[in-house]
Design a protein around this motif. Structure first.
Motif, PDB file in Angstrom:
ATOM      1  N   SER A   7       0.853  -1.182   0.000  1.00 49.87           N
ATOM      2  CA  SER A   7       0.000   0.000   0.000  1.00 49.87           C
ATOM      3  C   SER A   7       0.893   1.238   0.000  1.00 49.87           C
ATOM      4  O   SER A   7       1.669   1.442   0.939  1.00 49.87           O
ATOM      5  N   GLU A   8       0.773   2.038  -1.044  1.00 51.41           N
ATOM      6  CA  GLU A   8       1.686   3.170  -1.211  1.00 51.41           C
ATOM      7  C   GLU A   8       0.945   4.469  -1.475  1.00 51.41           C
ATOM      8  O   GLU A   8      -0.113   4.476  -2.105  1.00 51.41           O
ATOM      9  N   LEU A   9       1.534   5.555  -1.026  1.00 49.70           N
ATOM     10  CA  LEU A   9       1.101   6.910  -1.343  1.00 49.70           C
ATOM     11  C   LEU A   9       2.001   7.383  -2.471  1.00 49.70           C
ATOM     12  O   LEU A   9       3.228   7.334  -2.331  1.00 49.70           O
ATOM     13  N   GLY A  14       4.493   8.976 -10.054  1.00 52.19           N
ATOM     14  CA  GLY A  14       5.071   7.786  -9.441  1.00 52.19           C
ATOM     15  C   GLY A  14       6.006   8.009  -8.278  1.00 52.19           C
ATOM     16  O   GLY A  14       6.627   7.072  -7.783  1.00 52.19           O
ATOM     17  N   VAL A  15       6.129   9.238  -7.780  1.00 52.06           N
ATOM     18  CA  VAL A  15       7.034   9.537  -6.670  1.00 52.06           C
ATOM     19  C   VAL A  15       6.390   9.099  -5.358  1.00 52.06           C
ATOM     20  O   VAL A  15       5.212   9.368  -5.109  1.00 52.06           O
ATOM     21  N   GLY A 124       5.367   2.186   2.473  1.00 53.10           N
ATOM     22  CA  GLY A 124       6.669   2.812   2.259  1.00 53.10           C
ATOM     23  C   GLY A 124       7.648   1.776   1.742  1.00 53.10           C
ATOM     24  O   GLY A 124       7.301   0.955   0.894  1.00 53.10           O
ATOM     25  N   SER A 125       8.867   1.803   2.255  1.00 51.45           N
ATOM     26  CA  SER A 125       9.831   0.716   2.044  1.00 51.45           C
ATOM     27  C   SER A 125      10.071   0.397   0.572  1.00 51.45           C
ATOM     28  O   SER A 125       9.992  -0.751   0.140  1.00 51.45           O
ATOM     29  N   ARG A 126      10.405   1.410  -0.187  1.00 52.64           N
ATOM     30  CA  ARG A 126      10.582   1.273  -1.634  1.00 52.64           C
ATOM     31  C   ARG A 126      11.541   0.152  -2.024  1.00 52.64           C
ATOM     32  O   ARG A 126      11.252  -0.659  -2.909  1.00 52.64           O
ATOM     33  N   ARG A 127      12.695   0.063  -1.381  1.00 53.35           N
ATOM     34  CA  ARG A 127      13.662  -1.004  -1.702  1.00 53.35           C
ATOM     35  C   ARG A 127      13.070  -2.379  -1.413  1.00 53.35           C
ATOM     36  O   ARG A 127      13.244  -3.316  -2.188  1.00 53.35           O
ATOM     37  N   GLY A 151       7.680  15.966 -10.151  1.00 54.04           N
ATOM     38  CA  GLY A 151       8.788  16.253 -11.054  1.00 54.04           C
ATOM     39  C   GLY A 151      10.139  15.757 -10.597  1.00 54.04           C
ATOM     40  O   GLY A 151      11.081  15.721 -11.383  1.00 54.04           O
ATOM     41  N   SER A 152      10.266  15.394  -9.336  1.00 57.34           N
ATOM     42  CA  SER A 152      11.520  14.849  -8.824  1.00 57.34           C
ATOM     43  C   SER A 152      11.201  13.994  -7.608  1.00 57.34           C
ATOM     44  O   SER A 152      10.127  14.098  -7.028  1.00 57.34           O
ATOM     45  N   GLY A 153      12.171  13.171  -7.243  1.00 56.46           N
ATOM     46  CA  GLY A 153      11.999  12.308  -6.079  1.00 56.46           C
ATOM     47  C   GLY A 153      12.033  10.842  -6.468  1.00 56.46           C
ATOM     48  O   GLY A 153      11.888  10.490  -7.640  1.00 56.46           O
TER      49      GLY A 153
END
Length: 189
Positions: A7-9, A14-15, A124-127, A151-153
Motif C-alpha cells: 500500500s503506497e502513497l 510515481g514519486v 513505504g519501504s521502496r527497496r 517532477g523529482s523524487g
C-alpha cells in the motif's frame, strides 16, 4: 497462507518519497497538504484488516519516531500490531511488537507469509517493495495516487526488463481528487 499487500502513497508521476514530512526532500509532506478525513478512515481500516506490518529499516525509523507519540484508535492499532522489519543494521528495535527478520530476507519473508493466517501490509519501504516484486511475493498493490506531479523524487518501481501483469479489482476516490487503485498480481496458472 498470508497475502502480501503493498500500500503506497504516490504522486501522479510515481514519486513516493517523503509523503509525510521526512527531511531532505524539497517536496516533503506533499501528502499532508492534501489529506482528508476519508483518507485517514481508509488507512485506519486498512491496518485493521491486516495481521502484521512488513517494512524496511528507513520506514521503520520514520514510523517508530512518530506513531508512539500519537493517541487514539489508529495509533493504538499501529503501535500494537505485529511489525516485521527487514534490516541488516537494526539491532534493538524499541517500537512495540517489532521483530527484525533474521537470516536471508527473502527466505524469512517467504516463511512469514507461509506461517501467518492474516494478510501482511507493506507501506513505504521502496527497496523492500522492489525486492518483493522481483521475487514474486506481492499479491496486491494498493496505490493511493494524489493529484500532483512532483517532477523529482524517488519513484516506487525500479526500472526492470520484467513485466508484472495486474488486474484492477477496485477503485476509490476522495474529495481531494486522490484515488486508490487496487490491483491483484496476475500469475500464470
Amino acid at each position: 497462507m498470508a497475502r502480501i499487500v503493498v500500500s503506497e502513497l504516490m504522486s501522479l508521476d510515481g514519486v513516493t518519497e517523503a509523503p509525510g514530512g521526512e527531511p531532505g526532500f524539497r517536496h516533503t509532506n506533499w501528502v499532508g497538504k492534501r489529506h482528508e478525513a476519508g483518507m485517514i478512515e481508509y488507512k485506519f481500516q486498512e491496518v485493521l484488516d491486516h495481521e502484521a506490518l512488513l517494512i524496511g529499516r528507513v520506514t521503520y525509523e520514520s514510523f517508530a519516531g512518530a506513531w508512539p507519540t500519537y493517541k487514539g484508535p489508529f495509533a493504538d492499532r499501529m503501535n500494537g500490531m505485529a511489525k516485521y522489519v527487514v534490516s541488516s543494521t537494526l539491532k534493538n528495535p524499541t517500537w512495540n511488537n517489532t521483530t527484525v527478520l533474521q537470516g536471508g530476507p527473502i527466505a524469512a519473508i517467504r516463511k512469514l507469509k507461509w506461517e501467518m493466517k492474516g494478510d501482511i501490509l507493506v507501506g513505504g519501504s521502496r527497496r523492500l517493495v522492489n525486492a518483493l516484486k522481483q521475487h514474486d511475493l506481492v499479491d496486491e498493490y494498493r496505490l493511493m495516487v494524489f493529484p500532483v506531479i512532483l517532477g523529482s523524487g524517488a519513484q516506487l518501481f525500479d526500472r526492470t526488463e520484467d513485466a508484472t501483469d495486474l488486474k484492477l479489482v477496485d477503485t476509490r476516490s476522495f474529495d481531494s481528487g486522490a484515488v486508490v487503485l487496487t490491483y491483484h498480481v496476475e500469475r500464470a496458472s
